[in-house]
Design a protein around this motif. Structure first.
Motif, PDB file in Angstrom:
ATOM      1  N   GLY A  90       0.813  -1.212   0.000  1.00  0.00           N
ATOM      2  CA  GLY A  90       0.000   0.000   0.000  1.00  0.00           C
ATOM      3  C   GLY A  90       0.844   1.259   0.000  1.00  0.00           C
ATOM      4  N   LEU A  91       1.903   1.264   0.825  1.00  0.00           N
ATOM      5  CA  LEU A  91       2.791   2.420   0.884  1.00  0.00           C
ATOM      6  C   LEU A  91       3.505   2.625  -0.442  1.00  0.00           C
ATOM      7  CD1 LEU A  91       4.045   4.646   2.649  1.00  0.00           C
ATOM      8  CD2 LEU A  91       5.829   3.018   3.284  1.00  0.00           C
ATOM      9  N   ALA A  92       3.959   1.537  -1.051  1.00  0.00           N
ATOM     10  CA  ALA A  92       4.674   1.626  -2.330  1.00  0.00           C
ATOM     11  C   ALA A  92       3.768   2.168  -3.430  1.00  0.00           C
ATOM     12  CB  ALA A  92       5.216   0.251  -2.715  1.00  0.00           C
ATOM     13  N   VAL A  93       2.526   1.711  -3.441  1.00  0.00           N
ATOM     14  CA  VAL A  93       1.582   2.173  -4.462  1.00  0.00           C
ATOM     15  C   VAL A  93       1.275   3.660  -4.273  1.00  0.00           C
ATOM     16  CG1 VAL A  93      -0.785   1.977  -5.305  1.00  0.00           C
ATOM     17  CG2 VAL A  93       0.550  -0.085  -4.842  1.00  0.00           C
ATOM     18  N   ASN A  94       1.011   4.061  -3.018  1.00  0.00           N
ATOM     19  CA  ASN A  94       0.711   5.471  -2.744  1.00  0.00           C
ATOM     20  C   ASN A  94       1.882   6.375  -3.124  1.00  0.00           C
ATOM     21  OD1 ASN A  94      -1.823   4.884  -1.726  1.00  0.00           O
ATOM     22  ND2 ASN A  94      -1.123   4.742   0.398  1.00  0.00           N
ATOM     23  N   ALA A  95       3.102   5.942  -2.751  1.00  0.00           N
ATOM     24  CA  ALA A  95       4.290   6.734  -3.062  1.00  0.00           C
ATOM     25  C   ALA A  95       4.512   6.806  -4.568  1.00  0.00           C
ATOM     26  CB  ALA A  95       5.518   6.138  -2.377  1.00  0.00           C
ATOM     27  N   ALA A  96       4.314   5.658  -5.250  1.00  0.00           N
ATOM     28  CA  ALA A  96       4.528   5.617  -6.703  1.00  0.00           C
ATOM     29  C   ALA A  96       3.581   6.572  -7.422  1.00  0.00           C
ATOM     30  CB  ALA A  96       4.342   4.193  -7.219  1.00  0.00           C
ATOM     31  N   VAL A  97       2.326   6.577  -7.005  1.00  0.00           N
ATOM     32  CA  VAL A  97       1.341   7.459  -7.643  1.00  0.00           C
ATOM     33  C   VAL A  97       1.672   8.922  -7.363  1.00  0.00           C
ATOM     34  CG1 VAL A  97      -1.079   8.148  -7.680  1.00  0.00           C
ATOM     35  CG2 VAL A  97      -0.479   5.726  -7.580  1.00  0.00           C
ATOM     36  N   PHE A  99       4.580  10.348  -6.607  1.00  0.00           N
ATOM     37  CA  PHE A  99       5.780  10.834  -7.290  1.00  0.00           C
ATOM     38  C   PHE A  99       5.669  10.729  -8.809  1.00  0.00           C
ATOM     39  CE2 PHE A  99       7.584  10.066  -3.021  1.00  0.00           C
ATOM     40  CZ  PHE A  99       8.106  11.342  -2.817  1.00  0.00           C
ATOM     41  N   LEU A 100       4.807   9.862  -9.293  1.00  0.00           N
ATOM     42  CA  LEU A 100       4.546   9.832 -10.732  1.00  0.00           C
ATOM     43  C   LEU A 100       3.892  11.133 -11.167  1.00  0.00           C
ATOM     44  CD1 LEU A 100       4.556   8.150 -13.361  1.00  0.00           C
ATOM     45  CD2 LEU A 100       2.262   7.356 -12.741  1.00  0.00           C
ATOM     46  N   ILE A 101       2.995  11.629 -10.329  1.00  0.00           N
ATOM     47  CA  ILE A 101       2.290  12.874 -10.635  1.00  0.00           C
ATOM     48  C   ILE A 101       3.159  14.101 -10.367  1.00  0.00           C
ATOM     49  CG2 ILE A 101       0.309  14.326  -9.997  1.00  0.00           C
ATOM     50  CD1 ILE A 101      -1.149  11.750  -9.216  1.00  0.00           C
ATOM     51  N   ASN A 102       3.882  14.070  -9.247  1.00  0.00           N
ATOM     52  CA  ASN A 102       4.573  15.271  -8.780  1.00  0.00           C
ATOM     53  C   ASN A 102       6.095  15.229  -8.861  1.00  0.00           C
ATOM     54  OD1 ASN A 102       2.146  16.728  -7.644  1.00  0.00           O
ATOM     55  ND2 ASN A 102       2.044  14.874  -6.392  1.00  0.00           N
ATOM     56  N   GLY A 103       6.673  14.079  -9.206  1.00  0.00           N
ATOM     57  CA  GLY A 103       8.124  13.924  -9.158  1.00  0.00           C
ATOM     58  C   GLY A 103       8.891  14.943  -9.985  1.00  0.00           C
ATOM     59  N   TYR A 104       8.462  15.165 -11.219  1.00  0.00           N
ATOM     60  CA  TYR A 104       9.182  16.104 -12.095  1.00  0.00           C
ATOM     61  C   TYR A 104       9.124  17.517 -11.532  1.00  0.00           C
ATOM     62  CZ  TYR A 104      10.517  18.828 -16.180  1.00  0.00           C
ATOM     63  OH  TYR A 104      11.139  19.717 -17.023  1.00  0.00           O
ATOM     64  N   LEU A 105       7.942  17.931 -11.077  1.00  0.00           N
ATOM     65  CA  LEU A 105       7.795  19.277 -10.511  1.00  0.00           C
ATOM     66  C   LEU A 105       8.632  19.444  -9.250  1.00  0.00           C
ATOM     67  CD1 LEU A 105       3.943  19.834 -10.921  1.00  0.00           C
ATOM     68  CD2 LEU A 105       5.756  21.106 -12.082  1.00  0.00           C
ATOM     69  N   LEU A 106       8.660  18.417  -8.402  1.00  0.00           N
ATOM     70  CA  LEU A 106       9.454  18.494  -7.179  1.00  0.00           C
ATOM     71  C   LEU A 106      10.937  18.602  -7.490  1.00  0.00           C
ATOM     72  CD1 LEU A 106       7.592  15.861  -4.974  1.00  0.00           C
ATOM     73  CD2 LEU A 106       7.801  18.306  -4.472  1.00  0.00           C
ATOM     74  N   ALA A 107      11.392  17.836  -8.479  1.00  0.00           N
ATOM     75  CA  ALA A 107      12.809  17.835  -8.830  1.00  0.00           C
ATOM     76  C   ALA A 107      13.246  19.146  -9.470  1.00  0.00           C
ATOM     77  CB  ALA A 107      13.119  16.667  -9.766  1.00  0.00           C
ATOM     78  N   LYS A 108      12.390  19.717 -10.301  1.00  0.00           N
ATOM     79  CA  LYS A 108      12.762  20.914 -11.051  1.00  0.00           C
ATOM     80  C   LYS A 108      12.397  22.222 -10.360  1.00  0.00           C
ATOM     81  CE  LYS A 108      14.520  18.762 -14.590  1.00  0.00           C
ATOM     82  NZ  LYS A 108      15.969  18.873 -14.892  1.00  0.00           N
ATOM     83  N   ARG A 109      11.265  22.217  -9.644  1.00  0.00           N
ATOM     84  CA  ARG A 109      10.751  23.470  -9.097  1.00  0.00           C
ATOM     85  C   ARG A 109      10.447  23.420  -7.606  1.00  0.00           C
ATOM     86  NH1 ARG A 109       5.989  24.876 -13.326  1.00  0.00           N
ATOM     87  NH2 ARG A 109       5.500  26.348 -11.651  1.00  0.00           N
TER      88      ARG A 109
END
Length: 209
Positions: A90-97, A99-109
């Protein structure tokens, strides 16, 4: 007569002076931070409900069986979850979703979608720049959310303490302190930057008269 640069002027930069970082001068308001969290949560819930609806439509009987089983296996507040594989999944799925949505924005901005909408961002208190993504992940997100794997009550207790720390003067939560980050209001940052540039231009004109 050609103008010459004043050697005593401070260097100009697109970044805010680090003395302002971690203070209330450019810190995001509590309401903006709460708004960003609620927006991010809403997005995740909409996706979860969409997937659940698809699963229900495709096979209603199997969906009801799995849903009932999940309710029966739900851990109590004080159960140790370390040996329960479902918690890891459950934790892996929640984290994956997330960071899939927000990972690029978090890394760049330094922003999630919610933070983009609220015009706030995560930066390092040491450099006043976006925190490296690996450090952001391992120090800001992982430690607290991994507590879900240990015990539900422990996670809930730390979550409450983390949230209450937003009422400190610098508005930094527990996970901000752990990761060496702060959340700033980009509108306040821009205003402060413009005020500083205005002062620098005025001083430059005075010295070159």
């Amino acid at each position: 007569m050609a103008r010459t640069e004043n050697p005593y002027l401070p260097p100009t930069s697109d970044l805010i002076d680090t003395t302002y970082v971690g203070t209330a001068d450019i810190a995001a308001s509590r309401m903006k931070r709460l708004g960003a969290v609620l927006l991010d949560f809403t997005i995740l819930m909409v996706l979860f409900l969409a997937v659940s609806l698809i699963a229900f439509v495709s096979d209603p009987a199997e969906f009801q069986i799995e849903f009932s089983r999940a309710l029966e296996e739900d851990s109590s507040w004080f159960d140790i979850n370390l040996l329960d594989g479902a918690n890891y999944i459950g934790l892996a799925v929640n984290a994956a979703v997330f960071f899939l949505i927000n990972g690029y924005l978090l890394a760049k901005r330094g922003q999630s979608i919610g933070k983009v909408i609220m015009n706030i961002a995560i930066i390092s208190v040491d450099t006043a720049k976006v925190q490296p993504f690996g450090k952001l992940l391992m120090l800001r997100y992982a430690p607290i959310y991994m507590l879900q794997v240990v015990m539900n009550f422990l996670y809930f207790f730390v979550f409450i303490v983390d949230a209450l720390l937003i009422f400190r003067r610098d508005r930094r939560t527990l996970h901000d302190t752990m990761a060496g980050t702060t959340v700033i209001d980009l509108k306040l940052q821009e205003r402060l930057r413009n005020e500083r540039k205005s002062v620098e231009v005025t001083d430059s004109n005075r010295d070159n008269l």
